[in-house]
Motif scaffolding. Structure first.
Motif, mmCIF file in Angstrom:
data_model
loop_
_atom_site.group_PDB
_atom_site.id
_atom_site.type_symbol
_atom_site.label_atom_id
_atom_site.label_comp_id
_atom_site.label_asym_id
_atom_site.label_seq_id
_atom_site.Cartn_x
_atom_site.Cartn_y
_atom_site.Cartn_z
ATOM 1 N N PRO A 183 0.813 -1.238 0.000
ATOM 2 C CA PRO A 183 0.000 0.000 0.000
ATOM 3 C C PRO A 183 0.835 1.272 0.000
ATOM 4 C CG PRO A 183 -0.947 -1.620 1.486
ATOM 5 C CD PRO A 183 0.372 -2.178 1.044
ATOM 6 N N ASP A 184 1.859 1.344 0.850
ATOM 7 C CA ASP A 184 2.710 2.531 0.883
ATOM 8 C C ASP A 184 3.469 2.690 -0.431
ATOM 9 O OD1 ASP A 184 4.214 4.738 2.375
ATOM 10 O OD2 ASP A 184 5.865 3.396 1.807
ATOM 11 N N PHE A 185 3.939 1.571 -0.980
ATOM 12 C CA PHE A 185 4.665 1.617 -2.251
ATOM 13 C C PHE A 185 3.771 2.168 -3.359
ATOM 14 C CE2 PHE A 185 5.870 -0.248 -6.305
ATOM 15 C CZ PHE A 185 7.231 0.010 -6.355
ATOM 16 N N MET A 186 2.534 1.673 -3.425
ATOM 17 C CA MET A 186 1.621 2.129 -4.469
ATOM 18 C C MET A 186 1.283 3.603 -4.288
ATOM 19 S SD MET A 186 1.098 -0.385 -6.533
ATOM 20 C CE MET A 186 -0.389 0.109 -7.395
ATOM 21 N N ASN A 235 -4.568 0.764 -8.374
ATOM 22 C CA ASN A 235 -4.345 -0.041 -7.174
ATOM 23 C C ASN A 235 -4.285 -1.517 -7.558
ATOM 24 O OD1 ASN A 235 -7.246 0.120 -7.712
ATOM 25 N ND2 ASN A 235 -7.447 -1.153 -5.887
ATOM 26 N N LEU A 236 -3.799 -2.321 -6.637
ATOM 27 C CA LEU A 236 -3.673 -3.756 -6.867
ATOM 28 C C LEU A 236 -4.828 -4.470 -6.179
ATOM 29 C CD1 LEU A 236 0.159 -4.242 -6.256
ATOM 30 C CD2 LEU A 236 -1.017 -3.862 -8.422
ATOM 31 N N THR A 237 -5.521 -5.326 -6.926
ATOM 32 C CA THR A 237 -6.604 -6.105 -6.332
ATOM 33 C C THR A 237 -6.024 -7.179 -5.416
ATOM 34 O OG1 THR A 237 -6.616 -7.741 -8.111
ATOM 35 C CG2 THR A 237 -7.962 -5.748 -8.422
ATOM 36 N N ASP A 238 -6.894 -7.785 -4.625
ATOM 37 C CA ASP A 238 -6.435 -8.854 -3.740
ATOM 38 C C ASP A 238 -5.828 -9.997 -4.546
ATOM 39 O OD1 ASP A 238 -7.265 -7.438 -1.553
ATOM 40 O OD2 ASP A 238 -9.175 -8.494 -1.335
ATOM 41 N N ASP A 239 -6.466 -10.343 -5.675
ATOM 42 C CA ASP A 239 -5.928 -11.426 -6.500
ATOM 43 C C ASP A 239 -4.546 -11.075 -7.045
ATOM 44 O OD1 ASP A 239 -8.073 -13.034 -6.074
ATOM 45 O OD2 ASP A 239 -9.077 -12.580 -7.974
ATOM 46 N N MET A 240 -4.368 -9.823 -7.466
ATOM 47 C CA MET A 240 -3.059 -9.402 -7.959
ATOM 48 C C MET A 240 -2.023 -9.467 -6.844
ATOM 49 S SD MET A 240 -4.190 -6.137 -10.312
ATOM 50 C CE MET A 240 -2.524 -5.742 -10.850
ATOM 51 N N MET A 241 -2.410 -9.045 -5.643
ATOM 52 C CA MET A 241 -1.493 -9.071 -4.514
ATOM 53 C C MET A 241 -1.040 -10.497 -4.220
ATOM 54 S SD MET A 241 -0.247 -6.718 -2.498
ATOM 55 C CE MET A 241 -1.473 -5.445 -2.272
ATOM 56 N N VAL A 242 -1.981 -11.411 -4.301
ATOM 57 C CA VAL A 242 -1.651 -12.809 -4.071
ATOM 58 C C VAL A 242 -0.655 -13.296 -5.114
ATOM 59 C CG1 VAL A 242 -2.607 -15.136 -4.228
ATOM 60 C CG2 VAL A 242 -3.733 -13.431 -2.808
ATOM 61 N N ARG A 243 -0.928 -12.994 -6.379
ATOM 62 C CA ARG A 243 -0.030 -13.454 -7.441
ATOM 63 C C ARG A 243 1.361 -12.851 -7.290
ATOM 64 N NH1 ARG A 243 -4.423 -12.274 -10.859
ATOM 65 N NH2 ARG A 243 -3.266 -10.559 -11.796
ATOM 66 N N PHE A 244 1.432 -11.639 -6.812
ATOM 67 C CA PHE A 244 2.722 -10.982 -6.661
ATOM 68 C C PHE A 244 3.529 -11.545 -5.494
ATOM 69 C CE2 PHE A 244 1.238 -6.768 -8.780
ATOM 70 C CZ PHE A 244 1.366 -7.371 -10.013
ATOM 71 N N THR A 245 2.846 -11.961 -4.431
ATOM 72 C CA THR A 245 3.570 -12.328 -3.207
ATOM 73 C C THR A 245 3.648 -13.827 -2.955
ATOM 74 O OG1 THR A 245 1.545 -12.071 -1.895
ATOM 75 C CG2 THR A 245 2.981 -10.148 -2.081
ATOM 76 N N GLN A 246 2.823 -14.623 -3.655
ATOM 77 C CA GLN A 246 2.825 -16.076 -3.442
ATOM 78 C C GLN A 246 3.543 -16.746 -4.614
ATOM 79 O OE1 GLN A 246 1.069 -17.493 -0.599
ATOM 80 N NE2 GLN A 246 1.172 -15.351 -0.046
ATOM 81 N N LEU A 247 4.775 -17.152 -4.395
ATOM 82 C CA LEU A 247 5.584 -17.750 -5.454
ATOM 83 C C LEU A 247 6.039 -19.151 -5.051
ATOM 84 C CD1 LEU A 247 7.962 -14.773 -6.342
ATOM 85 C CD2 LEU A 247 5.684 -15.246 -7.237
ATOM 86 N N ASP A 248 6.375 -19.960 -6.063
ATOM 87 C CA ASP A 248 6.958 -21.268 -5.744
ATOM 88 C C ASP A 248 8.487 -21.236 -5.765
ATOM 89 O OD1 ASP A 248 7.617 -21.165 -8.428
ATOM 90 O OD2 ASP A 248 6.396 -22.889 -9.018
ATOM 91 N N TYR A 249 9.080 -20.076 -6.104
ATOM 92 C CA TYR A 249 10.535 -19.884 -6.150
ATOM 93 C C TYR A 249 11.216 -20.842 -7.122
ATOM 94 C CZ TYR A 249 9.639 -17.346 -1.799
ATOM 95 O OH TYR A 249 9.151 -16.481 -0.853
ATOM 96 N N ASP A 250 10.443 -21.497 -7.953
ATOM 97 C CA ASP A 250 11.029 -22.436 -8.905
ATOM 98 C C ASP A 250 10.811 -21.908 -10.322
ATOM 99 O OD1 ASP A 250 12.416 -24.928 -9.269
ATOM 100 O OD2 ASP A 250 10.576 -25.756 -10.105
ATOM 101 N N ARG A 251 9.566 -21.787 -10.725
ATOM 102 C CA ARG A 251 9.274 -21.204 -12.030
ATOM 103 C C ARG A 251 9.223 -19.683 -11.968
ATOM 104 N NH1 ARG A 251 4.271 -24.743 -14.349
ATOM 105 N NH2 ARG A 251 5.154 -26.804 -14.036
#
Length: 892
Positions: free
Chosen positions: A750-753, A771-787
């Motif tokens: 939020p502060d960054f945006m 602004n970033l939707t909740d779904d976008m926030m999830v995609r941005f912060t939830q990674l598998d660190y592999d792909r």
């Protein structure tokens, strides 16, 4: 090779049939007939030196004689001929083959793969029923019916299951986008197909008949990616076959193979069902309705007994019965007979006409405490079941009433079949029995929970201050002694190094040292515990190796003598290394738990939690989860057990310290990641009460051959947080930490945006965004660190988010799409270049073939940065856009 050339198998424009035949009953005859009768519009090339013509088509003697390279070849020739045929197909330019032939194994299997590799030719099979692609009207199989076209994708490791499902689906008018019979999965596997179907716009849901899983990490990445965008539903047989042998730890005995599969599917967001009927019911439900965060269900029925039966099934499936609001009761009083049930289930009486059904449904659907409706009908001579169905169907729009899902269950056969057909034609979900309907309702909430497990943001960040060196020292000592089992003092030292509380434990060689140790501990404690110390005896209680509540040094010494004599009398060869003495821990309201680690041969290290004590295997109240765990995942483990409810407190027993239990489970997960040599851990019992936890007994197994291994543990199915990719930099003279993103970093956005202007956001996202939707926030912060990888730059003084760079790779790592964004007030200090270079370096170490990105031509700053870092411009598909590409590695 993963996805390369698989698109040609999924939607081929031409097909060659190697082994086509005119002989009735031959596989080559059936496959050729199915291709022609199925309506495939592309060229079909029969290949067989015996014939000049097959099914009216010219037949070619050799593959080299084909007029053009086929996109797909179907092979059904004797096993010994297959490697040579694969080589010939590759030579003419064919890129995908389905091998129906069975009996290809060992050296012959390797010859087939070797023949395919130079041409990047993909192999589905061998030992398959063929391939069916209804989107292009292709039935290149020996299935007895041609499936209908629809939006379900099916992956099956059993050809017989494919054939059976096609037969069932045709009768039910259910269609498919793709049906894949994978057979022995020599090359193409479930993970590959999940990736293809996840990206397929023609597929709305993915069904899997799963017998085995290969390449667990690839499967988990593919399944998690697919589950984020569409429902993935799986049947996995073998639920009652415990593949794990009873190991030296209770954990090894309790963590059976199917429990690990269950944990893996749950972690991947895959909906697991029990049988094939449930598979299609689940597909229908997830295709019709959105997932429900809450599944409070109301039942409207003309038969009270049927409603009660449905309630039982709903509760069995962990659904929740809605409590009707007083306003809803009042509304129903106005439209129902006085004898109605005045509760949920809403019994509208056996003579209910369509108008009464509709009035009751509308009143119940308007209740804010109702999330879903189950409408039932029992046939009577007082009212027409068909008329009731017509009224209900006219009320519902695509199965929704007041925006809420409505499911129907018309009981019976003769009068119910027509009603079910009517519901299907109106897009209303209909089920034959109450248990089917209950499972369907419960599925909507289960689906929601599984999706949430992929998209959650843990509220607590684990605070790890571990002594890795101390833990590894204990493991090294045992390995140097060629032992696979640590002694209890060694095991407790390892746990203590990872922050798991253990009682003070003193090792003793003989009775004199036992007496001295007891004297020391009894100065602060009322009693002590004596235990056997042995490098070979694993379960001390089983041989009388534990004595509790010793109040004097003399009693402790005497107990040691009796223990040694009894053990040696039972087994003269028993190895006794001494004894341990520890305080007698008295926690009258503490729960005895078990926490442990075992290594599954497919999915790697797993964590087990549940009710502990000497009867642990009899009680069998445990849950299993894959490493790595965070506090939220650890909390789910606790919640899936019966003892988890006791830990929340009851009567005069205060709640146990949940944070301490969570910390212990996450510590075990971290221990598994840091020490690949560990193959098993038991903490039993782990006492837990309001004051915290303490591990009274511990057992750790190791594989000495793994001692000294460095780098990421190879058998992890899910990649943990890559702390090794962190870096400290100083752009513009500021102390900045560049690190991989974590779920809880959503709090920084939020502060960054707020400090990034709209123009910079437009240039980054290629469109206006505020602004970033909740779904976008999830995609941005939830990674598998592999792909996927995302690095953020954080000000080390203020913990403010300064910028970010990320890439998302295709499954075969040929290329990855990247993006970079720096906060508007920080432009010009070189942060963007630093972030992007860090991303490039990481992508190179990960074996990514190339980074590429789409940039607006007007974004001169980004184009200049890309040129400085070695990117080259390539043509983009749309005007005003530029594709920039940076080759990183040689690809084949």
């Amino acid at each position: 090779m993963t996805l390369r050339n698989l698109d040609l198998a999924f939607r081929p424009r031409s097909v060659a049939v190697i082994g086509a035949s005119t002989r009735a009953g031959a596989v080559g005859h059936v496959v050729m007939r199915n291709i022609i009768d199925g309506g495939f519009t592309g060229p079909a090339y029969p290949v067989n030196p015996k014939y000049a013509e097959v099914h009216g088509l010219p037949c070619y003697r050799r593959i080299a004689d084909l007029p053009a390279a086929p996109d797909l070849a179907v092979i059904m020739t004797p096993p010994a001929t297959v490697p040579g045929i694969i080589a010939e197909l590759g030579a003419v330019g064919c890129k995908a083959a389905v091998v129906i032939t069975a009996g290809i194994s060992g050296e012959l299997r390797q010859q087939m793969l070797d023949a395919a590799r130079p041409h990047l030719l993909r192999i589905i099979g061998p030992n398959t029923i063929g391939l069916l692609a209804p989107t292009v009207s292709l039935n290149a199989s020996f299935v007895h019916l041609t499936p209908l076209r629809g939006r379900l994708g099916l992956i099956s490791q059993s050809g017989a299951i494919v054939s059976s499902l096609v037969d069932w689906a045709v009768a039910e008018s259910i269609g498919f986008s793709q049906l894949l019979s994978l057979g022995d999965m020599t090359d193409v596997d479930v993970g590959d197909c999940l990736d293809m179907l996840a990206a397929d716009p023609e597929t709305s849901a993915i069904l899997i008949y799963l017998e085995s899983i290969t390449e667990a990490r690839k499967f988990m990445s593919a399944a998690r990616a697919a589950s984020r965008v569409k429902p993935v539903i799986a049947v996995k047989p073998g639920r009652h076959q415990e593949a794990a042998q009873a190991a030296q730890t209770h954990t090894g005995a309790l963590a059976g193979a199917d429990r690990v599969v269950e944990a893996a599917l749950r972690r991947a967001g895959v909906i697991r069902v029990d049988d094939l009927e449930d598979l299609f019911n689940a597909a229908e439900i997830t295709a019709r309705f959105k997932p429900l965060h809450s599944g409070r269900t109301a039942i409207v029925t003309n038969g009270g007994g049927a409603g009660v039966l449905a309630v039982d099934h709903l509760i069995d499936e962990h659904a929740t019965m809605a409590e009707l609001a007083p306003e809803t009761i009042a509304a129903l009083d106005k439209v129902l007979p006085g004898a109605w049930s005045r509760a949920n289930p809403v019994d509208i009486i056996g003579d209910a006409p369509p108008e009464r059904y509709c009035a009751a449904i509308e009143a119940v659907a308007a209740d804010p405490g109702v999330d879903a409706l189950l409408v039932m009908n029992c046939p009577t001579a007082l009212a027409s079941s068909r008329d009731a169905a017509e009224g209900v169907a006219a009320l519902a729009t695509k199965g929704l009433v007041n925006g809420k899902p409505m499911l129907t269950c018309w009981l019976g056969k003769q009068h119910a079949d027509g009603a079910r057909d009517l519901f299907h034609s109106h897009g209303i979900a209909s089920f034959d029995t109450p248990i089917q309907a209950a499972r369907a309702v419960a599925l909507l909430t289960k689906w929601s929970k599984l999706r949430a497990s992929l998209q959650r943001v843990p509220a607590i960040r684990p605070d790890f201050h571990v002594d890795r060196a101390a833990a590894r020292k204990m493991i090294d000592v045992a390995a140097e002694d060629h032992r696979t089992l640590l002694t209890e003092p060694e095991a407790k030292a390892v746990l203590a190094a990872y922050g798991i509380p253990v009682p003070e434990t003193l090792s003793c060689r003989d009775e004199a040292e036992v007496s001295a140790a007891a004297t020391e501990l009894l100065s602060e404690h009322k009693a002590v515990v004596l235990k056997l110390l042995s490098r070979t005896i694993t379960h001390k209680s089983d041989v009388g190796g534990v004595v509790l509540n010793l109040a004097t040094p003399a009693a402790a010494a005497e107990a040691a003598t009796k223990m040694r004599d009894a053990i040696l009398a039972a087994d003269p060869d028993a190895q006794i290394d001494g004894f341990t003495v520890q305080p007698m821990i008295r926690r009258p309201h503490a729960q005895e738990l078990i926490a442990g680690l075992s290594v599954d041969p497919v999915f790697g290290p797993t964590i087990l939690f549940g009710a502990g004590g000497t009867s642990v295997e009899v009680v069998d109240d445990t849950a299993t989860g894959l490493v790595p765990l965070d506090t939220v995942l650890a909390g789910e483990l606790i919640n899936r057990t019966r003892v988890g409810k006791l830990l929340a407190g009851y009567r005069d027993v205060k709640p146990a310290n949940r944070r301490a239990i969570l910390r212990s489970l996450v510590s075990l997960s971290q221990l598994a990641i840091d020490c690949p040599a560990i193959t098993g851990i038991d903490i039993n019992p782990l006492l837990a009460d309001e004051d915290g936890v303490v591990a009274l007994d511990a057992r750790i197994e190791i594989d000495p051959a793994r001692v000294g291994q460095t780098g990421l543990r190879a058998d992890l199915a899910i990649r943990p947080y890559p702390s090794e990719a962190e870096a400290h930099v100083s752009p513009g003279g500021r102390d900045v930490l560049i690190r991989p993103i974590r779920p809880y970093d959503s709090r920084l956005y939020p502060d960054f945006m707020a400090r990034t202007n709209r123009e910079d956001l437009r240039l980054r996202f290629l469109s206006a965004i505020t602004n970033l939707t909740d779904d976008m926030m999830v995609r941005f912060t939830q990674l598998d660190y592999d792909r996927e990888m995302a690095f953020i730059a954080v000000d080390e003084a203020t913990d403010e988010l300064m910028g970010m760079a990320r890439y998302s790779a295709d499954p075969d790592r040929i290329k990855a799409e990247f993006g970079v964004l720096v906060r508007s007030d920080l432009k010009g200090i070189g942060l963007g270049a630093t972030l992007l270079q860090h991303l490039i370096d990481h992508a190179r170490t990960e074996g990514i073939g190339a980074l590429e990105g789409i940039v607006l031509r007007e974004n001169a700053r980004m184009l200049r940065l890309a040129h400085e870092l070695g990117f080259i411009e390539d043509r983009a598909d749309e005007p005003g856009l530029v594709r920039v590409v940076l080759p990183l590695a040689e690809t084949s």
